[in-house]
Design a protein around this motif. Structure first.
Motif, PDB file in Angstrom:
ATOM      1  N   ILE A  76       1.340  -1.425   0.030  1.00 45.87           N
ATOM      2  CA  ILE A  76       0.421   0.102  -0.042  1.00 45.87           C
ATOM      3  C   ILE A  76       0.899   1.001  -0.041  1.00 45.87           C
ATOM      4  CG2 ILE A  76      -1.870   1.479   1.595  1.00 45.87           C
ATOM      5  CD1 ILE A  76      -2.497  -1.622   2.310  1.00 45.87           C
ATOM      6  N   LEU A  77       1.824   1.237   0.843  1.00 49.14           N
ATOM      7  CA  LEU A  77       2.869   2.373   0.827  1.00 49.14           C
ATOM      8  C   LEU A  77       3.530   2.961  -0.596  1.00 49.14           C
ATOM      9  CD1 LEU A  77       4.653   4.168   2.809  1.00 49.14           C
ATOM     10  CD2 LEU A  77       6.442   3.068   3.056  1.00 49.14           C
ATOM     11  N   ILE A  78       4.004   1.877  -0.884  1.00 47.00           N
ATOM     12  CA  ILE A  78       4.353   1.839  -2.197  1.00 47.00           C
ATOM     13  C   ILE A  78       3.806   2.235  -3.345  1.00 47.00           C
ATOM     14  CG2 ILE A  78       6.110   0.409  -4.591  1.00 47.00           C
ATOM     15  CD1 ILE A  78       6.677  -1.461  -2.135  1.00 47.00           C
ATOM     16  N   ILE A  79       2.377   2.380  -3.553  1.00 47.56           N
ATOM     17  CA  ILE A  79       1.566   2.016  -4.486  1.00 47.56           C
ATOM     18  C   ILE A  79       1.279   3.650  -3.974  1.00 47.56           C
ATOM     19  CG2 ILE A  79      -1.362   1.666  -5.272  1.00 47.56           C
ATOM     20  CD1 ILE A  79      -0.696  -1.052  -4.851  1.00 47.56           C
ATOM     21  N   ALA A  80       1.089   4.270  -2.666  1.00 44.56           N
ATOM     22  CA  ALA A  80       0.767   5.711  -2.823  1.00 44.56           C
ATOM     23  C   ALA A  80       1.815   6.557  -2.684  1.00 44.56           C
ATOM     24  CB  ALA A  80       0.402   5.625  -0.880  1.00 44.56           C
ATOM     25  N   VAL A  81       2.944   5.872  -2.836  1.00 46.01           N
ATOM     26  CA  VAL A  81       4.041   7.488  -2.954  1.00 46.01           C
ATOM     27  C   VAL A  81       4.240   7.076  -4.178  1.00 46.01           C
ATOM     28  CG1 VAL A  81       6.408   7.244  -2.426  1.00 46.01           C
ATOM     29  CG2 VAL A  81       5.633   6.186  -0.701  1.00 46.01           C
ATOM     30  N   GLY A  82       3.881   5.668  -4.915  1.00 49.59           N
ATOM     31  CA  GLY A  82       4.189   5.667  -6.389  1.00 49.59           C
ATOM     32  C   GLY A  82       2.902   6.845  -6.900  1.00 49.59           C
ATOM     33  N   ILE A  83       2.316   6.362  -6.492  1.00 51.32           N
ATOM     34  CA  ILE A  83       0.531   7.440  -6.825  1.00 51.32           C
ATOM     35  C   ILE A  83       0.862   9.517  -6.949  1.00 51.32           C
ATOM     36  CG2 ILE A  83      -1.273   8.383  -7.067  1.00 51.32           C
ATOM     37  CD1 ILE A  83      -2.712   5.378  -6.507  1.00 51.32           C
ATOM     38  N   ASN A  84       1.481   9.773  -5.448  1.00 54.49           N
ATOM     39  CA  ASN A  84       1.924  10.609  -5.023  1.00 54.49           C
ATOM     40  C   ASN A  84       3.235  11.404  -6.672  1.00 54.49           C
ATOM     41  OD1 ASN A  84       3.889  12.555  -3.139  1.00 54.49           O
ATOM     42  ND2 ASN A  84       1.765  13.307  -3.402  1.00 54.49           N
ATOM     43  N   PHE A  85       4.200  10.400  -6.539  1.00 56.31           N
ATOM     44  CA  PHE A  85       4.995  10.487  -7.006  1.00 56.31           C
ATOM     45  C   PHE A  85       4.904  11.186  -8.778  1.00 56.31           C
ATOM     46  CE2 PHE A  85       8.369   9.343 -10.861  1.00 56.31           C
ATOM     47  CZ  PHE A  85       9.721  10.977  -9.482  1.00 56.31           C
ATOM     48  N   CYS A  86       4.058  10.458  -9.312  1.00 58.28           N
ATOM     49  CA  CYS A  86       3.220  10.696 -10.806  1.00 58.28           C
ATOM     50  C   CYS A  86       2.840  11.439 -10.362  1.00 58.28           C
ATOM     51  CB  CYS A  86       2.921   9.322 -11.424  1.00 58.28           C
ATOM     52  SG  CYS A  86       4.095   7.629 -11.121  1.00 58.28           S
ATOM     53  N   VAL A  87       1.563  12.293  -9.772  1.00 60.49           N
ATOM     54  CA  VAL A  87       0.805  13.076  -9.496  1.00 60.49           C
ATOM     55  C   VAL A  87       1.804  14.663 -10.002  1.00 60.49           C
ATOM     56  CG1 VAL A  87      -0.828  14.872  -8.880  1.00 60.49           C
ATOM     57  CG2 VAL A  87      -1.236  12.258  -9.161  1.00 60.49           C
ATOM     58  N   SER A  88       2.667  14.273  -8.513  1.00 60.86           N
ATOM     59  CA  SER A  88       3.980  15.785  -8.138  1.00 60.86           C
ATOM     60  C   SER A  88       4.592  15.829 -10.347  1.00 60.86           C
ATOM     61  CB  SER A  88       4.971  15.011  -7.463  1.00 60.86           C
ATOM     62  OG  SER A  88       4.361  15.174  -6.233  1.00 60.86           O
ATOM     63  N   TRP A  89       4.792  14.718 -10.437  1.00 54.62           N
ATOM     64  CA  TRP A  89       5.705  15.327 -11.718  1.00 54.62           C
ATOM     65  C   TRP A  89       4.616  15.690 -12.716  1.00 54.62           C
ATOM     66  CZ3 TRP A  89       6.127  12.858 -16.693  1.00 54.62           C
ATOM     67  CH2 TRP A  89       6.474  12.978 -17.336  1.00 54.62           C
TER      68      TRP A  89
END
Length: 378
Positions: free
Chosen positions: A179-192
């Motif tokens: 769950i942590l990996i998915i949440a951080v991955g989504i946050n990274f993509c949205v930020s980028w």
């Protein structure tokens, strides 16, 4: 003369590298949406659970009151981000992270104490939703979610220590890591994606306000700068500059030399009026400098005299050197009143033509009695 694309891009990057304001505006907006959605969710959830457990109300009463508290928190954060943090941006990030952590932790406590009241799937969905509410600061977001998930593991372990096997506990930890990996991955993509969008918007705005040859402000940007100044009600001035003999240079040596001359003049103007005025190219060989918050009129005249000293340049030719000088008109805002941009430009333009008529390479100041005062170069 063609535009140096690499140089222009570097200039754009320098001007738009700071996206703090854009990021905070986005965070305020998305936190409002997030809080409003949570508020609606808790209302629907409370009503639904109350109907389903109507006959067994006592077992869920405390959990319902916790949800009511969550609902009030969501309402509080909605109005905070709408009316306070949108204008007081100093603590926006802290408030946003606190909102995220508080929501997740209260849901975790509800899940551990009243697992029949709320599903862990709901918690996962809300954790994933938080990844859309923050941009940038990936490490901070990761730490916040990691702390929340670590607290969940500890709460679950303390509640089910006697009933959960080692295998089940390992799988539970792996689920949380996933769950942590998915949440951080989504946050990274949205930020980028958002920062790419910010850069594109800034570049479009920058280019729409700039002269394509010199990189100076254009006429629209100048009008906007003067319009913003109207609200300050302080003394300001406009310097209108027109190059002498520029048409001769263009016709004799070609447009390449003419463009080179314009860029050199623009560079001098930026050096002279750095931090003291908005420099604009209106078109052709005509430049305008708008000086806001001037200490006195002598300061403006001193700057105009610097132009007479720095702008002149000679271009050699077989028939004789071509001398480029400048005729300058100056107008002050004192006594103008309404239509500041139009009147300042009209008066400075009138003064500049007086300089042309009186021999060029001079400064003429427009005075309020419709006469012009000529100041020659020392």
């Amino acid at each position: 003369m063609k535009i140096d694309i690499k140089q222009l891009h570097r200039k754009i990057r320098q001007d738009v590298i700071d996206y703090t304001d854009d990021a905070q505006k986005y965070i305020c907006m998305i936190q409002r949406i997030f809080s409003l959605c949570l508020f609606c969710f808790f209302i629907i959830h409370i009503i639904t659970v109350s109907i389903l457990y109507f006959t067994n109300w006592g077992s869920i009463q405390t959990a319902v009151w916790i949800s009511v508290l969550q609902m009030l928190f969501s309402l509080f954060w909605y109005f905070s981000f709408k009316y306070y943090f949108c204008s007081h941006k100093k603590y926006t990030l802290v408030a946003a992270y606190f909102n995220i952590f508080q929501v997740i932790m209260i849901l975790e406590i509800q899940y551990c104490l009243y697992d029949e009241y709320i599903s862990y799937t709901v918690i996962i969905c809300i954790i994933l939703a938080t990844s859309l509410t923050m941009i940038g600061h990936i490490k901070t977001y990761t730490c916040v979610i990691m702390l929340a998930l670590l607290a969940d593991i500890l709460l679950t372990l303390s509640k089910n220590y006697d009933f959960i096997s080692t295998y089940q506990m390992k799988m539970y930890v792996l689920d949380n890591i996933f769950i942590l990996i998915i949440a951080v991955g989504i946050n990274f993509c949205v930020s980028w994606l958002k920062y790419q969008d910010f850069e594109k918007q800034k570049q479009i705005l920058y280019l729409s306000e700039r002269d394509s040859l010199t990189g100076l402000l254009n006429r629209n940007a100048l009008a906007y700068a003067i319009q913003k100044h109207i609200h300050h009600q302080t003394s300001c001035a406009m310097i209108l500059l027109d190059l002498d003999n520029f048409k001769t240079l263009n016709d004799t040596l070609g447009h390449y030399k003419g463009d080179h001359c314009l860029c050199a003049v623009a560079k001098e103007l930026n050096c002279i009026f750095e931090h003291t005025g908005d420099v604009c190219r209106l078109g052709g060989d005509e430049f305008v400098i708008f000086m806001s918050h001037i200490p006195n009129q002598d300061f403006v005249i001193e700057k105009a005299n610097q132009l007479l000293q720095k702008i002149p340049r000679k271009y050699p030719h077989a028939t004789g050197d071509i001398s480029i000088t400048c005729s300058i008109g100056v107008a002050f805002s004192q006594g103008i009143g309404d239509n500041l941009y139009e009147k300042l430009y009209k008066f400075a333009d009138s003064a500049m033509y007086q300089s042309k008529a009186k021999g060029k390479n001079t400064i003429t100041i427009f005075s309020n009695n419709d006469s012009c005062t000529k100041i020659t170069e020392d």
